[in-house]
Design a protein around this motif. Structure first.
Motif, PDB file in Angstrom:
ATOM      1  N   UNK A   1       0.843  -1.202   0.000  1.00 56.65           N
ATOM      2  CA  UNK A   1       0.000   0.000   0.000  1.00 56.65           C
ATOM      3  C   UNK A   1       0.870   1.240   0.000  1.00 56.65           C
ATOM      4  N   UNK A   2       0.256   2.330  -0.427  1.00 56.79           N
ATOM      5  CA  UNK A   2       0.921   3.634  -0.353  1.00 56.79           C
ATOM      6  C   UNK A   2       0.828   4.168   1.081  1.00 56.79           C
ATOM      7  N   UNK A   3       1.454   5.291   1.323  1.00 58.42           N
ATOM      8  CA  UNK A   3       1.474   5.898   2.655  1.00 58.42           C
ATOM      9  C   UNK A   3       0.075   6.200   3.189  1.00 58.42           C
ATOM     10  N   UNK A   4      -0.803   6.749   2.348  1.00 58.93           N
ATOM     11  CA  UNK A   4      -2.143   7.133   2.809  1.00 58.93           C
ATOM     12  C   UNK A   4      -3.157   5.993   2.692  1.00 58.93           C
ATOM     13  N   UNK A   5      -2.735   4.861   2.149  1.00 58.25           N
ATOM     14  CA  UNK A   5      -3.566   3.655   1.995  1.00 58.25           C
ATOM     15  C   UNK A   5      -4.676   3.782   0.946  1.00 58.25           C
ATOM     16  N   UNK A   6      -4.625   4.817   0.118  1.00 58.40           N
ATOM     17  CA  UNK A   6      -5.630   4.970  -0.946  1.00 58.40           C
ATOM     18  C   UNK A   6      -5.437   3.916  -2.031  1.00 58.40           C
ATOM     19  N   UNK A   7      -4.176   3.500  -2.251  1.00 57.77           N
ATOM     20  CA  UNK A   7      -3.874   2.483  -3.250  1.00 57.77           C
ATOM     21  C   UNK A   7      -3.311   1.263  -2.535  1.00 57.77           C
ATOM     22  N   UNK A   8      -3.893   0.114  -2.850  1.00 58.02           N
ATOM     23  CA  UNK A   8      -3.432  -1.154  -2.276  1.00 58.02           C
ATOM     24  C   UNK A   8      -3.204  -2.140  -3.419  1.00 58.02           C
ATOM     25  N   UNK A   9      -2.187  -2.961  -3.250  1.00 59.06           N
ATOM     26  CA  UNK A   9      -1.910  -3.975  -4.268  1.00 59.06           C
ATOM     27  C   UNK A   9      -1.595  -5.305  -3.607  1.00 59.06           C
ATOM     28  N   UNK A  10      -1.630  -6.358  -4.421  1.00 52.30           N
ATOM     29  CA  UNK A  10      -1.214  -7.689  -4.013  1.00 52.30           C
ATOM     30  C   UNK A  10      -0.186  -8.173  -5.017  1.00 52.30           C
ATOM     31  N   UNK A  11       0.787  -8.923  -4.516  1.00 49.78           N
ATOM     32  CA  UNK A  11       1.838  -9.459  -5.371  1.00 49.78           C
ATOM     33  C   UNK A  11       2.258 -10.823  -4.831  1.00 49.78           C
ATOM     34  N   UNK A  12       2.554 -11.733  -5.740  1.00 48.65           N
ATOM     35  CA  UNK A  12       3.023 -13.058  -5.339  1.00 48.65           C
ATOM     36  C   UNK A  12       4.400 -12.930  -4.700  1.00 48.65           C
ATOM     37  N   UNK A  13       4.624 -13.681  -3.641  1.00 52.64           N
ATOM     38  CA  UNK A  13       5.948 -13.713  -2.998  1.00 52.64           C
ATOM     39  C   UNK A  13       6.829 -14.686  -3.782  1.00 52.64           C
ATOM     40  N   UNK A  14       7.069 -14.323  -5.029  1.00 52.00           N
ATOM     41  CA  UNK A  14       7.835 -15.162  -5.949  1.00 52.00           C
ATOM     42  C   UNK A  14       8.750 -14.277  -6.795  1.00 52.00           C
ATOM     43  N   UNK A  15       9.386 -13.302  -6.154  1.00 55.93           N
ATOM     44  CA  UNK A  15      10.226 -12.344  -6.866  1.00 55.93           C
ATOM     45  C   UNK A  15      11.423 -13.040  -7.506  1.00 55.93           C
ATOM     46  N   UNK A  16      11.811 -12.550  -8.677  1.00 58.52           N
ATOM     47  CA  UNK A  16      12.952 -13.116  -9.400  1.00 58.52           C
ATOM     48  C   UNK A  16      14.277 -12.533  -8.939  1.00 58.52           C
ATOM     49  N   UNK A  17      14.259 -11.312  -8.448  1.00 61.48           N
ATOM     50  CA  UNK A  17      15.482 -10.646  -7.993  1.00 61.48           C
ATOM     51  C   UNK A  17      15.093  -9.466  -7.120  1.00 61.48           C
ATOM     52  N   UNK A  18      16.053  -9.006  -6.338  1.00 63.33           N
ATOM     53  CA  UNK A  18      15.866  -7.797  -5.529  1.00 63.33           C
ATOM     54  C   UNK A  18      17.210  -7.090  -5.448  1.00 63.33           C
ATOM     55  N   UNK A  19      17.179  -5.778  -5.632  1.00 68.14           N
ATOM     56  CA  UNK A  19      18.404  -4.980  -5.671  1.00 68.14           C
ATOM     57  C   UNK A  19      18.176  -3.637  -4.983  1.00 68.14           C
ATOM     58  N   UNK A  20      19.265  -2.983  -4.629  1.00 66.90           N
ATOM     59  CA  UNK A  20      19.230  -1.610  -4.126  1.00 66.90           C
ATOM     60  C   UNK A  20      19.769  -0.716  -5.229  1.00 66.90           C
ATOM     61  N   UNK A  21      18.911   0.136  -5.801  1.00 66.79           N
ATOM     62  CA  UNK A  21      19.324   1.003  -6.911  1.00 66.79           C
ATOM     63  C   UNK A  21      19.679   2.396  -6.403  1.00 66.79           C
ATOM     64  N   UNK A  22      20.873   2.855  -6.761  1.00 65.38           N
ATOM     65  CA  UNK A  22      21.371   4.158  -6.336  1.00 65.38           C
ATOM     66  C   UNK A  22      21.356   5.188  -7.461  1.00 65.38           C
ATOM     67  N   UNK A  23      20.689   4.903  -8.590  1.00 66.03           N
ATOM     68  CA  UNK A  23      20.677   5.861  -9.706  1.00 66.03           C
ATOM     69  C   UNK A  23      19.938   7.139  -9.297  1.00 66.03           C
ATOM     70  N   UNK A  24      20.227   8.204 -10.000  1.00 66.99           N
ATOM     71  CA  UNK A  24      19.626   9.491  -9.639  1.00 66.99           C
ATOM     72  C   UNK A  24      18.112   9.480  -9.805  1.00 66.99           C
TER      73      UNK A  24
END
Length: 142
Positions: free
Chosen positions: A13-36
């Motif tokens: 969900x977003x900070x104000x909870x107006x938008x909520x989503x669901x996603x499978x816990x089956x991610x292919x990758x996870x990274x920390x992106x430092x691009x501008x």
């Protein structure tokens, strides 16, 4: 949503909870992106994100409250009320990069590397032992 068999479904969900989503816990990758761009869209030193096939994420509440920056195949999806970046559509529209900070549930995956450290914020020090890549990591570099 086309769920992965036996995959747990995570809430987000977003900070104000107006938008909520669901996603499978089956991610292919996870990274920390430092691009501008990621730093600007999050207002942070970097964006931790998890990548998954686009059809495995569905907005379950507040789809009309999304602001899309970009086009159908590459965009950032923000809440129009609070501005939270929820996810980015990437890779010619085939994948989404879920902003991990918007997940309400803990995913099984953790970021495995830092990318675009060549343009990281000069005031931020990376203090963990994850691999660091000057630009994007590729399969051959993993």
């Amino acid at each position: 949503m086309s769920a992965t068999p036996n995959a747990r479904i995570l809430a987000g969900a977003c900070y104000c909870r107006a938008v909520r989503y669901e996603v499978a816990d089956a991610f292919d990758y996870a990274l920390n992106c430092h691009c501008s761009n990621c730093r600007r869209t999050t207002g942070s030193a970097f964006k931790p994100f998890a990548g998954i096939a686009r059809e495995k994420l569905s907005v379950v509440d507040g789809a009309d409250d999304l602001i899309i920056h970009g086009d159908a195949t590459a965009h950032n999806a923000h809440c129009r009320h609070c501005g939270s970046l929820l996810y980015s559509v990437v890779r010619d529209g085939a994948f989404v990069h879920v902003a991990m900070g918007t997940l309400c549930d803990a995913p099984a995956i953790r970021p495995s590397a830092h990318i675009f450290v060549g343009s990281k914020a000069p005031w931020h020090a990376i203090t963990d032992d994850l691999p660091q890549y000057q630009e994007h990591v590729t399969r051959s570099a993993e």
